[in-house]
Every structure is written in C-alpha cells, then in structure tokens.
Design a protein around this motif. Structure first.
Motif, mmCIF file in Angstrom:
data_model
loop_
_atom_site.group_PDB
_atom_site.id
_atom_site.type_symbol
_atom_site.label_atom_id
_atom_site.label_comp_id
_atom_site.label_asym_id
_atom_site.label_seq_id
_atom_site.Cartn_x
_atom_site.Cartn_y
_atom_site.Cartn_z
ATOM 1 N N GLY A 93 -24.453 48.888 36.183
ATOM 2 C CA GLY A 93 -23.264 48.549 35.425
ATOM 3 C C GLY A 93 -23.534 47.592 34.287
ATOM 4 N N LYS A 94 -22.702 47.725 33.269
ATOM 5 C CA LYS A 94 -22.786 46.860 32.095
ATOM 6 C C LYS A 94 -21.376 46.387 31.756
ATOM 7 C CE LYS A 94 -23.759 46.888 27.222
ATOM 8 N NZ LYS A 94 -23.586 47.604 26.018
ATOM 9 N N GLU A 95 -21.249 45.102 31.491
ATOM 10 C CA GLU A 95 -19.961 44.522 31.120
ATOM 11 C C GLU A 95 -19.680 44.744 29.642
ATOM 12 O OE1 GLU A 95 -17.839 40.182 31.516
ATOM 13 O OE2 GLU A 95 -19.964 40.237 31.009
ATOM 14 N N ILE A 96 -18.439 45.099 29.336
ATOM 15 C CA ILE A 96 -17.987 45.237 27.950
ATOM 16 C C ILE A 96 -16.779 44.324 27.798
ATOM 17 C CG2 ILE A 96 -17.074 46.827 26.225
ATOM 18 C CD1 ILE A 96 -18.627 49.039 27.913
ATOM 19 N N LYS A 97 -16.832 43.439 26.814
ATOM 20 C CA LYS A 97 -15.790 42.441 26.583
ATOM 21 C C LYS A 97 -14.970 42.804 25.344
ATOM 22 C CE LYS A 97 -18.676 38.755 28.397
ATOM 23 N NZ LYS A 97 -19.344 37.505 28.085
ATOM 24 N N PRO A 98 -13.781 42.206 25.209
ATOM 25 C CA PRO A 98 -12.931 42.508 24.056
ATOM 26 C C PRO A 98 -13.597 42.302 22.695
ATOM 27 C CG PRO A 98 -11.657 41.364 25.710
ATOM 28 C CD PRO A 98 -13.098 41.360 26.183
ATOM 29 N N LYS A 99 -14.583 41.431 22.601
ATOM 30 C CA LYS A 99 -15.256 41.193 21.315
ATOM 31 C C LYS A 99 -16.357 42.218 21.014
ATOM 32 C CE LYS A 99 -18.643 38.130 23.269
ATOM 33 N NZ LYS A 99 -19.318 36.908 23.322
ATOM 34 N N GLU A 101 -18.330 45.790 20.299
ATOM 35 C CA GLU A 101 -18.105 46.829 19.292
ATOM 36 C C GLU A 101 -17.284 48.015 19.802
ATOM 37 O OE1 GLU A 101 -20.926 49.942 16.944
ATOM 38 O OE2 GLU A 101 -21.639 47.875 17.062
ATOM 39 N N ASN A 102 -17.540 48.490 20.996
ATOM 40 C CA ASN A 102 -16.856 49.694 21.479
ATOM 41 C C ASN A 102 -15.630 49.390 22.338
ATOM 42 O OD1 ASN A 102 -18.530 48.698 23.476
ATOM 43 N ND2 ASN A 102 -19.191 50.699 24.185
ATOM 44 N N TRP A 103 -15.172 48.141 22.355
ATOM 45 C CA TRP A 103 -14.023 47.759 23.165
ATOM 46 C C TRP A 103 -12.778 48.592 22.844
ATOM 47 C CZ3 TRP A 103 -12.731 45.199 27.412
ATOM 48 C CH2 TRP A 103 -11.393 44.889 27.612
ATOM 49 N N ASN A 104 -12.403 48.679 21.579
ATOM 50 C CA ASN A 104 -11.158 49.367 21.210
ATOM 51 C C ASN A 104 -11.163 50.824 21.640
ATOM 52 O OD1 ASN A 104 -9.983 47.085 20.119
ATOM 53 N ND2 ASN A 104 -10.785 47.492 18.073
ATOM 54 N N GLU A 105 -12.287 51.485 21.509
ATOM 55 C CA GLU A 105 -12.399 52.881 21.940
ATOM 56 C C GLU A 105 -12.201 53.002 23.451
ATOM 57 O OE1 GLU A 105 -15.934 56.177 22.548
ATOM 58 O OE2 GLU A 105 -16.291 54.467 21.210
ATOM 59 N N LEU A 106 -12.824 52.120 24.211
ATOM 60 C CA LEU A 106 -12.762 52.206 25.673
ATOM 61 C C LEU A 106 -11.430 51.730 26.239
ATOM 62 C CD1 LEU A 106 -16.390 51.113 26.584
ATOM 63 C CD2 LEU A 106 -15.472 53.427 26.292
ATOM 64 N N ILE A 107 -10.878 50.658 25.698
ATOM 65 C CA ILE A 107 -9.618 50.137 26.231
ATOM 66 C C ILE A 107 -8.483 51.128 25.999
ATOM 67 C CG2 ILE A 107 -8.864 48.802 24.199
ATOM 68 C CD1 ILE A 107 -8.569 47.700 27.884
ATOM 69 N N SER A 108 -8.619 51.970 24.997
ATOM 70 C CA SER A 108 -7.573 52.967 24.716
ATOM 71 C C SER A 108 -7.469 54.019 25.828
ATOM 72 C CB SER A 108 -7.824 53.640 23.368
ATOM 73 O OG SER A 108 -8.952 54.499 23.440
ATOM 74 N N LEU A 109 -8.448 54.089 26.713
ATOM 75 C CA LEU A 109 -8.420 55.046 27.816
ATOM 76 C C LEU A 109 -7.579 54.566 28.996
ATOM 77 C CD1 LEU A 109 -12.220 55.983 27.796
ATOM 78 C CD2 LEU A 109 -10.306 57.273 26.794
ATOM 79 N N ILE A 171 -19.492 32.501 43.111
ATOM 80 C CA ILE A 171 -19.462 31.576 44.240
ATOM 81 C C ILE A 171 -20.853 31.029 44.575
ATOM 82 C CG2 ILE A 171 -17.336 32.462 45.252
ATOM 83 C CD1 ILE A 171 -18.967 34.145 47.148
ATOM 84 N N ASP A 172 -21.892 31.690 44.081
ATOM 85 C CA ASP A 172 -23.269 31.217 44.270
ATOM 86 C C ASP A 172 -23.797 30.462 43.053
ATOM 87 O OD1 ASP A 172 -23.717 32.217 46.921
ATOM 88 O OD2 ASP A 172 -23.817 34.222 46.059
ATOM 89 N N GLY A 173 -22.907 30.199 42.070
ATOM 90 C CA GLY A 173 -23.289 29.392 40.921
ATOM 91 C C GLY A 173 -23.889 30.143 39.742
ATOM 92 N N LEU A 174 -23.870 31.469 39.771
ATOM 93 C CA LEU A 174 -24.379 32.251 38.645
ATOM 94 C C LEU A 174 -23.340 32.306 37.533
ATOM 95 C CD1 LEU A 174 -25.833 35.284 40.615
ATOM 96 C CD2 LEU A 174 -27.123 33.396 39.623
ATOM 97 N N SER A 175 -23.785 32.277 36.297
ATOM 98 C CA SER A 175 -22.876 32.362 35.170
ATOM 99 C C SER A 175 -22.283 33.764 35.056
ATOM 100 C CB SER A 175 -23.599 32.025 33.866
ATOM 101 O OG SER A 175 -22.700 32.192 32.763
ATOM 102 N N THR A 176 -20.994 33.809 34.746
ATOM 103 C CA THR A 176 -20.324 35.096 34.497
ATOM 104 C C THR A 176 -20.342 35.451 33.019
ATOM 105 O OG1 THR A 176 -18.132 34.152 34.155
ATOM 106 C CG2 THR A 176 -18.762 34.705 36.445
ATOM 107 N N HIS A 177 -20.657 34.494 32.178
ATOM 108 C CA HIS A 177 -20.702 34.688 30.723
ATOM 109 C C HIS A 177 -19.341 35.087 30.166
ATOM 110 C CE1 HIS A 177 -25.052 34.407 31.145
ATOM 111 N NE2 HIS A 177 -24.964 35.335 32.099
ATOM 112 N N ILE A 178 -18.250 34.732 30.844
ATOM 113 C CA ILE A 178 -16.912 35.148 30.430
ATOM 114 C C ILE A 178 -16.535 34.604 29.064
ATOM 115 C CG2 ILE A 178 -15.688 33.274 31.644
ATOM 116 C CD1 ILE A 178 -14.426 36.880 31.307
#
Length: 180
Positions: A93-99, A101-109, A171-178
C-alpha cells in the motif's frame, strides 16, 4: 477449500462490492499488529490488481505509519449474508494525501465524506478465498452517522488540529507523516 488468485476476478469484485464491512491489517517491522474494521462507501476496485481505500479521521493512523515503513497490508472481507465466503487481499500500500498530484482524480471516485484524511492505493499481489462456513449470519441495519457528524462539527480546522494532536504517531511511536 482455499484458493489463491493472482488478480481480482469479476466474481471477486462483485463479492467485494456487496460487502458492508471490511478489515484492514498492517504491522510495523517491530511492534503491534493493527487490525481495524472499516465501513462506509470507502472501497473501490480500480482494476484487477489495484484497489483504493478512502481513510477518514479516526482515533489513530496506524496504517499510514506502518505502510510508510514496509508497505505490507492485508484486506479481509467476509460474507455475513447468503453464501459463506472469506476473501483476503494481500498487497503493498501507498498513502495518497490531498496535496499529492493525483488526489483530485482519485477522490472523485468516492462520495464527499467529512473528515477525509487520505486514500490508500493498494497493489494486489494475491487474493485468497476460503470457505467462511463458521462465520455467523448478521443483518445489516444501516450505516452509523456518528463519525461523519463528529467530523462535520469539527470543521476543516478542527480536523487539522485533531491530526496534530492525535494522528502524528502510531501507538508504537512511528511517524504517520500526516502533516508532511
């Protein structure tokens, strides 16, 4: 009897689309395994080897932390109605955030959903079905509106504040990069 597939067949896709709940499992290289139930209209099969899952703001953000470390993810669907069946999707898996490039295309689904946080694009390496004959019957009575109502009350700024306070590390202290 279990059966493995190298792709999501049309039969498997129909099964996925009929389910009201699914489960997401991820794990860091070292630490706790995370297994979470998911609902809402938040899952899409985009082709035979790729799916999307729309993630909304919640109490944690374990999936993002784990996938940034090792990309491993398993999605589980099981039939609570009609014929018994269990389906596991194994992938990366790969995270895609609102910022991104392909966010608008994917969120439209997806339907507009308050508290939307990210989309996970999952490349399916294999799928496995098994009988599910021990899974009990449950009746679907409807979606819960609690999370959407909460996110609407928070508003955009409130959601961002929540991410800063509650969603920056696993919960184990890893960054989520949110917030990156």
């Amino acid at each position: 009897m279990s059966k493995f597939y190298t792709e999501i067949t049309s039969r498997l896709q129909k099964f996925i689309e009929a389910q009201k709940i699914f489960f997401v499992a991820t794990a860091p290289s070292s630490g706790r395994i995370n297994l979470s139930p998911k609902g809402m209209d938040s899952f899409r099969v985009i082709d035979k080897n790729h799916v999307l899952w729309l993630s909304v703001t919640g109490s944690g953000n374990e999936t993002a932390a784990h996938l940034s470390e090792n990309e491993r993810i398993t999605i589980l669907f099981c039939s609570f109605e009609k014929a018994p069946n269990i389906l596991r999707l194994y992938g990366k898996g790969k995270e895609i955030k609102p910022k991104d490039e392909n966010w608008n295309e994917l969120i439209s689904l997806f339907p507009e959903t308050p508290g939307t946080r990210q989309i996970f694009k999952i490349s399916i390496e294999s799928a496995q079905t098994s009988c599910g004959m021990s899974i009990p019957f449950f009746e679907f009575k409807g979606e819960r509106d609690d999370l959407n109502d909460w996110a609407t009350m928070q508003g955009k700024k409130g959601i961002e504040n929540y991410w800063e306070d509650k969603n920056q590390s696993s919960i184990d202290g890893l960054s989520t990069h949110i917030l990156n």
